[in-house]
Motif scaffolding. Structure first.
Motif, PDB file in Angstrom:
ATOM      1  N   ASN A 282      -7.281  31.651 -10.037  1.00 15.15           N
ATOM      2  CA  ASN A 282      -6.878  30.902  -8.842  1.00 15.15           C
ATOM      3  C   ASN A 282      -7.356  31.619  -7.590  1.00 15.15           C
ATOM      4  O   ASN A 282      -7.483  32.844  -7.560  1.00 15.15           O
ATOM      5  N   TYR A 283      -7.644  30.829  -6.557  1.00 16.79           N
ATOM      6  CA  TYR A 283      -8.301  31.368  -5.372  1.00 16.79           C
ATOM      7  C   TYR A 283      -7.413  32.306  -4.575  1.00 16.79           C
ATOM      8  O   TYR A 283      -7.887  33.312  -4.035  1.00 16.79           O
ATOM      9  N   GLN A 284      -6.115  32.020  -4.482  1.00 17.01           N
ATOM     10  CA  GLN A 284      -5.244  32.907  -3.708  1.00 17.01           C
ATOM     11  C   GLN A 284      -5.256  34.325  -4.267  1.00 17.01           C
ATOM     12  O   GLN A 284      -5.317  35.302  -3.515  1.00 17.01           O
ATOM     13  N   ALA A 285      -5.210  34.437  -5.599  1.00 14.09           N
ATOM     14  CA  ALA A 285      -5.272  35.766  -6.217  1.00 14.09           C
ATOM     15  C   ALA A 285      -6.625  36.407  -5.962  1.00 14.09           C
ATOM     16  O   ALA A 285      -6.713  37.597  -5.629  1.00 14.09           O
ATOM     17  N   ARG A 286      -7.694  35.640  -6.101  1.00 13.95           N
ATOM     18  CA  ARG A 286      -9.040  36.181  -5.880  1.00 13.95           C
ATOM     19  C   ARG A 286      -9.202  36.677  -4.448  1.00 13.95           C
ATOM     20  O   ARG A 286      -9.808  37.721  -4.205  1.00 13.95           O
ATOM     21  N   GLN A 287      -8.674  35.932  -3.496  1.00  7.99           N
ATOM     22  CA  GLN A 287      -8.769  36.350  -2.104  1.00  7.99           C
ATOM     23  C   GLN A 287      -8.007  37.653  -1.866  1.00  7.99           C
ATOM     24  O   GLN A 287      -8.497  38.563  -1.192  1.00  7.99           O
ATOM     25  N   SER A 288      -6.812  37.755  -2.444  1.00 10.75           N
ATOM     26  CA  SER A 288      -6.015  38.975  -2.273  1.00 10.75           C
ATOM     27  C   SER A 288      -6.700  40.184  -2.913  1.00 10.75           C
ATOM     28  O   SER A 288      -6.702  41.281  -2.345  1.00 10.75           O
ATOM     29  N   ILE A 289      -7.282  39.980  -4.103  1.00 13.21           N
ATOM     30  CA  ILE A 289      -7.999  41.070  -4.769  1.00 13.21           C
ATOM     31  C   ILE A 289      -9.179  41.512  -3.913  1.00 13.21           C
ATOM     32  O   ILE A 289      -9.389  42.710  -3.672  1.00 13.21           O
ATOM     33  N   HIS A 290      -9.963  40.534  -3.448  1.00 12.18           N
ATOM     34  CA  HIS A 290     -11.140  40.852  -2.635  1.00 12.18           C
ATOM     35  C   HIS A 290     -10.747  41.621  -1.376  1.00 12.18           C
ATOM     36  O   HIS A 290     -11.365  42.629  -1.032  1.00 12.18           O
ATOM     37  N   ARG A 291      -9.730  41.163  -0.682  1.00 17.46           N
ATOM     38  CA  ARG A 291      -9.345  41.820   0.572  1.00 17.46           C
ATOM     39  C   ARG A 291      -8.844  43.232   0.333  1.00 17.46           C
ATOM     40  O   ARG A 291      -9.111  44.134   1.126  1.00 17.46           O
ATOM     41  N   ALA A 292      -8.126  43.440  -0.768  1.00 14.14           N
ATOM     42  CA  ALA A 292      -7.662  44.789  -1.091  1.00 14.14           C
ATOM     43  C   ALA A 292      -8.831  45.702  -1.425  1.00 14.14           C
ATOM     44  O   ALA A 292      -8.861  46.870  -1.010  1.00 14.14           O
ATOM     45  N   CYS A 293      -9.819  45.194  -2.171  1.00 12.85           N
ATOM     46  CA  CYS A 293     -11.000  45.993  -2.515  1.00 12.85           C
ATOM     47  C   CYS A 293     -11.834  46.307  -1.276  1.00 12.85           C
ATOM     48  O   CYS A 293     -12.332  47.427  -1.104  1.00 12.85           O
ATOM     49  N   PHE A 294     -11.999  45.323  -0.412  1.00 14.42           N
ATOM     50  CA  PHE A 294     -12.748  45.514   0.828  1.00 14.42           C
ATOM     51  C   PHE A 294     -12.100  46.601   1.677  1.00 14.42           C
ATOM     52  O   PHE A 294     -12.772  47.503   2.188  1.00 14.42           O
ATOM     53  N   ALA A 295     -10.779  46.531   1.825  1.00 19.78           N
ATOM     54  CA  ALA A 295     -10.054  47.499   2.653  1.00 19.78           C
ATOM     55  C   ALA A 295     -10.131  48.906   2.076  1.00 19.78           C
ATOM     56  O   ALA A 295     -10.191  49.894   2.822  1.00 19.78           O
ATOM     57  N   ALA A 296     -10.143  49.015   0.736  1.00 14.39           N
ATOM     58  CA  ALA A 296     -10.150  50.326   0.085  1.00 14.39           C
ATOM     59  C   ALA A 296     -11.549  50.826  -0.237  1.00 14.39           C
ATOM     60  O   ALA A 296     -11.704  51.908  -0.791  1.00 14.39           O
ATOM     61  N   ASN A 297     -12.599  50.018   0.086  1.00 14.68           N
ATOM     62  CA  ASN A 297     -13.981  50.355  -0.286  1.00 14.68           C
ATOM     63  C   ASN A 297     -14.106  50.599  -1.789  1.00 14.68           C
ATOM     64  O   ASN A 297     -14.730  51.568  -2.231  1.00 14.68           O
ATOM     65  N   THR A 298     -13.498  49.702  -2.561  1.00 14.65           N
ATOM     66  CA  THR A 298     -13.506  49.800  -4.019  1.00 14.65           C
ATOM     67  C   THR A 298     -14.412  48.723  -4.602  1.00 14.65           C
ATOM     68  O   THR A 298     -14.368  47.562  -4.174  1.00 14.65           O
ATOM     69  N   ALA A 299     -15.231  49.088  -5.581  1.00 15.56           N
ATOM     70  CA  ALA A 299     -16.139  48.129  -6.216  1.00 15.56           C
ATOM     71  C   ALA A 299     -15.348  47.023  -6.901  1.00 15.56           C
ATOM     72  O   ALA A 299     -14.326  47.272  -7.552  1.00 15.56           O
ATOM     73  N   LEU A 300     -15.850  45.794  -6.759  1.00 13.44           N
ATOM     74  CA  LEU A 300     -15.207  44.618  -7.329  1.00 13.44           C
ATOM     75  C   LEU A 300     -16.198  43.865  -8.205  1.00 13.44           C
ATOM     76  O   LEU A 300     -17.315  43.571  -7.778  1.00 13.44           O
ATOM     77  N   VAL A 301     -15.790  43.552  -9.436  1.00 14.32           N
ATOM     78  CA  VAL A 301     -16.606  42.755 -10.355  1.00 14.32           C
ATOM     79  C   VAL A 301     -15.827  41.472 -10.648  1.00 14.32           C
ATOM     80  O   VAL A 301     -14.762  41.514 -11.249  1.00 14.32           O
ATOM     81  N   SER A 302     -16.374  40.341 -10.191  1.00 11.83           N
ATOM     82  CA  SER A 302     -15.657  39.069 -10.269  1.00 11.83           C
ATOM     83  C   SER A 302     -16.405  38.091 -11.157  1.00 11.83           C
ATOM     84  O   SER A 302     -17.633  37.992 -11.096  1.00 11.83           O
ATOM     85  N   ALA A 303     -15.655  37.348 -11.970  1.00 12.97           N
ATOM     86  CA  ALA A 303     -16.260  36.329 -12.826  1.00 12.97           C
ATOM     87  C   ALA A 303     -15.350  35.114 -12.903  1.00 12.97           C
ATOM     88  O   ALA A 303     -14.149  35.203 -12.624  1.00 12.97           O
ATOM     89  N   ALA A 304     -15.948  33.986 -13.270  1.00 14.88           N
ATOM     90  CA  ALA A 304     -15.188  32.755 -13.442  1.00 14.88           C
ATOM     91  C   ALA A 304     -15.915  31.884 -14.456  1.00 14.88           C
ATOM     92  O   ALA A 304     -17.137  31.992 -14.614  1.00 14.88           O
ATOM     93  N   ALA A 305     -15.165  31.016 -15.140  1.00 13.58           N
ATOM     94  CA  ALA A 305     -15.765  30.108 -16.127  1.00 13.58           C
ATOM     95  C   ALA A 305     -14.977  28.814 -16.166  1.00 13.58           C
ATOM     96  O   ALA A 305     -13.741  28.827 -16.043  1.00 13.58           O
TER      97      ALA A 305
END
Length: 257
Positions: free
Chosen positions: A128-151
């Motif tokens: 779901n997009y709300q979770a994806r947005q929260s994950i992305h923003r947390a990774c961006f703020a922490a400068n942490t690599a993010l690997v995202s997939a969807a199917a």
């Protein structure tokens, strides 16, 4: 590394581009997997058995019968059980040396930040997009690599963001605004091997990032058509009007100027 570990990971250690340095780096890594459905259960299996030192598995959902065709880590005995708890039990049976922690609730923005702060790499395996947005923003703020997939249906996509190296473009340049009225597997269906293929590739990117071996490009979107058996690639560019990173980039430029 002890003798048992040298034997267990011997095929990986034979790789000249991986060797013992890559294995040691992997054993020191902490990887957060958010969502233990079709993507997460496959990715986490490869990460645990490859020798990742610590896995954090997060999922508030419980296993249902309709999950089993694509969530192949589980079996019928886990029906009704929390997915993260079930995954931990199965993964420890495969590699008892992997240190596994579980979060058995749905994460919200604040708890995403806390979980991401502990991680070397984050895998977004949610639906779901709300979770994806929260994950992305947390990774961006922490400068942490993010690997995202969807199917969905016969199609899948994979994209990695190397925020520890580069903060633009971001996930919201790709999806500036969405809602949970988007397509879901429960409404549109999905074929299991497509989900599994994307989960495998998430694990591969995470292993390369955590070990420092190989190449994982920031913002390279890979699109898979399982029905036709074809891949396409698109290089994401920053949206200057991105409500998230566009604003931050402009503020940084003003400060530097």
């Amino acid at each position: 590394m002890n003798e048992s570990q040298l034997d267990r990971y011997s095929r990986q250690l034979l790789l000249p581009t991986f060797d013992i340095e890559g294995q040691l780096a992997l054993s020191s890594a902490t990887i957060l997997v958010v969502g233990m459905g079709g993507l997460g259960n496959i990715a986490a299996t490869y990460l645990a058995t490859a020798g990742v030192g610590e896995l954090i598995l997060a999922d508030g959902d419980h296993l249902e019968l309709s999950n089993l065709p694509r969530q192949v880590l589980y079996n019928e005995s886990y029906l009704g059980h929390n997915k993260a708890d079930a995954a931990k039990a199965e993964l420890l049976a495969k590699n008892k040396d992997c240190n596994i922690h579980v979060i058995t609730e749905h994460l919200v923005a604040d708890t995403f930040a806390q979980a991401v702060a502990k991680a070397s790499v984050v895998l977004d395996c949610t639906d779901n997009y709300q979770a994806r947005q929260s994950i992305h923003r947390a990774c961006f703020a922490a400068n942490t690599a993010l690997v995202s997939a969807a199917a969905i249906r016969w199609e899948g996509q994979l994209i990695s963001f190397r925020y520890e190296q580069n903060d633009t473009p971001c996930y919201e340049c790709l999806y500036p605004s969405m809602s949970d009225s988007q397509l879901s597997c429960s409404e549109s269906g999905v074929i299991g091997p497509v989900v599994g293929s994307l989960g495998v590739l998430q694990a591969l990117d995470a292993i390369k990032i955590a070990s420092g071996c190989g190449r994982v490009e920031h913002g390279l979107l890979k699109l898979f058509d399982g029905l036709e058996g074809r891949w396409r690639e698109m290089r994401l560019t920053q949206d200057p009007e991105c409500a998230f990173c566009g604003t931050r980039t402009a503020q940084t430029a003003i400060r530097r100027g």
